[in-house]
Design a protein around this motif. Structure first.
Motif, PDB file in Angstrom:
ATOM      1  N   GLY A 119      -8.381  -3.275   9.211  1.00  0.00           N
ATOM      2  CA  GLY A 119      -8.388  -3.540   7.410  1.00  0.00           C
ATOM      3  C   GLY A 119      -8.167  -2.756   6.682  1.00  0.00           C
ATOM      4  N   LEU A 120      -7.980  -3.159   5.521  1.00  0.00           N
ATOM      5  CA  LEU A 120      -7.113  -2.184   4.893  1.00  0.00           C
ATOM      6  C   LEU A 120      -7.892  -3.146   3.165  1.00  0.00           C
ATOM      7  CD1 LEU A 120      -5.541   0.258   3.643  1.00  0.00           C
ATOM      8  CD2 LEU A 120      -4.165  -1.625   3.293  1.00  0.00           C
TER       9      LEU A 120
ATOM     10  N   THR B 271     -13.870   4.445   9.534  1.00  0.00           N
ATOM     11  CA  THR B 271     -13.429   4.091   7.714  1.00  0.00           C
ATOM     12  C   THR B 271     -12.796   5.345   7.489  1.00  0.00           C
ATOM     13  OG1 THR B 271     -15.265   1.900   7.641  1.00  0.00           O
ATOM     14  CG2 THR B 271     -14.669   2.749   5.525  1.00  0.00           C
ATOM     15  N   VAL B 272     -12.205   5.154   6.474  1.00  0.00           N
ATOM     16  CA  VAL B 272     -11.423   6.158   5.792  1.00  0.00           C
ATOM     17  C   VAL B 272     -10.996   5.715   4.671  1.00  0.00           C
ATOM     18  CG1 VAL B 272      -9.145   5.987   7.289  1.00  0.00           C
ATOM     19  CG2 VAL B 272     -10.314   8.252   6.270  1.00  0.00           C
ATOM     20  N   ASN B 273     -11.051   6.930   3.626  1.00  0.00           N
ATOM     21  CA  ASN B 273     -10.578   7.020   2.466  1.00  0.00           C
ATOM     22  C   ASN B 273      -9.138   6.818   2.001  1.00  0.00           C
ATOM     23  OD1 ASN B 273     -12.509   5.288   1.388  1.00  0.00           O
ATOM     24  ND2 ASN B 273     -13.555   7.002   0.243  1.00  0.00           N
ATOM     25  N   VAL B 274      -7.809   6.653   2.051  1.00  0.00           N
ATOM     26  CA  VAL B 274      -6.786   7.134   1.099  1.00  0.00           C
ATOM     27  C   VAL B 274      -5.789   6.905   0.016  1.00  0.00           C
ATOM     28  CG1 VAL B 274      -6.891   6.871   4.610  1.00  0.00           C
ATOM     29  CG2 VAL B 274      -5.750   5.131   2.373  1.00  0.00           C
ATOM     30  N   LYS B 275      -4.648   7.989   0.393  1.00  0.00           N
ATOM     31  CA  LYS B 275      -4.281   7.407  -1.328  1.00  0.00           C
ATOM     32  C   LYS B 275      -3.833   5.901  -1.363  1.00  0.00           C
ATOM     33  CE  LYS B 275      -0.882   9.530  -4.070  1.00  0.00           C
ATOM     34  NZ  LYS B 275       0.153  10.512  -4.843  1.00  0.00           N
TER      35      LYS B 275
ATOM     36  N   GLU C  78     -14.012   1.677  -6.596  1.00  0.00           N
ATOM     37  CA  GLU C  78     -14.507   3.364  -7.815  1.00  0.00           C
ATOM     38  C   GLU C  78     -12.964   3.682  -8.215  1.00  0.00           C
ATOM     39  OE1 GLU C  78     -16.772   5.645  -6.021  1.00  0.00           O
ATOM     40  OE2 GLU C  78     -18.381   4.064  -5.983  1.00  0.00           O
ATOM     41  N   ASP C  79     -11.501   3.342  -7.411  1.00  0.00           N
ATOM     42  CA  ASP C  79     -10.631   4.159  -7.592  1.00  0.00           C
ATOM     43  C   ASP C  79      -9.474   3.892  -6.904  1.00  0.00           C
ATOM     44  OD1 ASP C  79      -8.323   5.522  -7.542  1.00  0.00           O
ATOM     45  OD2 ASP C  79      -9.178   7.288  -6.983  1.00  0.00           O
ATOM     46  N   PRO C  80      -8.724   2.650  -8.324  1.00  0.00           N
ATOM     47  CA  PRO C  80      -6.858   2.077  -7.438  1.00  0.00           C
ATOM     48  C   PRO C  80      -6.166   2.248  -6.730  1.00  0.00           C
ATOM     49  CG  PRO C  80      -7.777   1.757  -9.638  1.00  0.00           C
ATOM     50  CD  PRO C  80      -8.525   2.456  -9.259  1.00  0.00           C
ATOM     51  N   GLU C  81      -6.016   4.158  -6.479  1.00  0.00           N
ATOM     52  CA  GLU C  81      -5.175   5.070  -6.023  1.00  0.00           C
ATOM     53  C   GLU C  81      -5.849   5.138  -4.575  1.00  0.00           C
ATOM     54  OE1 GLU C  81      -4.009   7.934  -8.896  1.00  0.00           O
ATOM     55  OE2 GLU C  81      -3.697   6.980 -10.338  1.00  0.00           O
ATOM     56  N   LYS C  82      -6.668   4.656  -4.358  1.00  0.00           N
ATOM     57  CA  LYS C  82      -7.434   4.787  -3.086  1.00  0.00           C
ATOM     58  C   LYS C  82      -7.273   3.135  -2.427  1.00  0.00           C
ATOM     59  CE  LYS C  82      -9.033   9.339  -3.535  1.00  0.00           C
ATOM     60  NZ  LYS C  82      -9.385  10.688  -2.914  1.00  0.00           N
ATOM     61  N   ALA C  83      -7.175   3.459  -1.105  1.00  0.00           N
ATOM     62  CA  ALA C  83      -7.935   2.583  -0.274  1.00  0.00           C
ATOM     63  C   ALA C  83      -8.848   2.982   0.732  1.00  0.00           C
ATOM     64  CB  ALA C  83      -6.256   1.862   0.540  1.00  0.00           C
ATOM     65  N   VAL C  84      -9.020   2.166   1.336  1.00  0.00           N
ATOM     66  CA  VAL C  84     -10.156   2.212   2.429  1.00  0.00           C
ATOM     67  C   VAL C  84      -9.578   1.241   3.516  1.00  0.00           C
ATOM     68  CG1 VAL C  84     -12.612   1.335   3.056  1.00  0.00           C
ATOM     69  CG2 VAL C  84     -12.028   1.860   0.669  1.00  0.00           C
ATOM     70  N   PHE C  85      -9.653   2.131   4.311  1.00  0.00           N
ATOM     71  CA  PHE C  85      -9.197   1.939   5.815  1.00  0.00           C
ATOM     72  C   PHE C  85     -10.022   1.610   6.974  1.00  0.00           C
ATOM     73  CE2 PHE C  85      -7.196   3.627   9.961  1.00  0.00           C
ATOM     74  CZ  PHE C  85      -6.298   1.425  10.254  1.00  0.00           C
TER      75      PHE C  85
END
Length: 56
Positions: A38-39, A10-14, A44-51
């Motif tokens: 999955g994406l 799992t990684v957080n990306v912009k 907590e931050d709508p400018e980031k996504a969890v891949f």
């Protein structure tokens, strides 16, 4: 028959509006290798996504 899904990474990306295209291409290409991607928007931050990468 039980289906186990294992989270491999799992990684957080912009967030970018085109990220779903990458996830879709990965899912179509690598489903035969028992991988799923999955994406989701970060809660907590709508400018980031969890891949997330899953093994099925």
């Amino acid at each position: 028959m039980e289906s186990k899904i294992e989270v491999l990474s799992t990684v957080n990306v912009k967030y970018n509006a085109d990220l779903y295209k990458v996830v879709d291409a990965l899912n179509r290409t690598l489903k035969h290798n028992n991988l799923m991607f999955g994406l989701a928007l970060d809660k907590e931050d709508p400018e980031k996504a969890v891949f997330t990468i899953y093994k099925t």
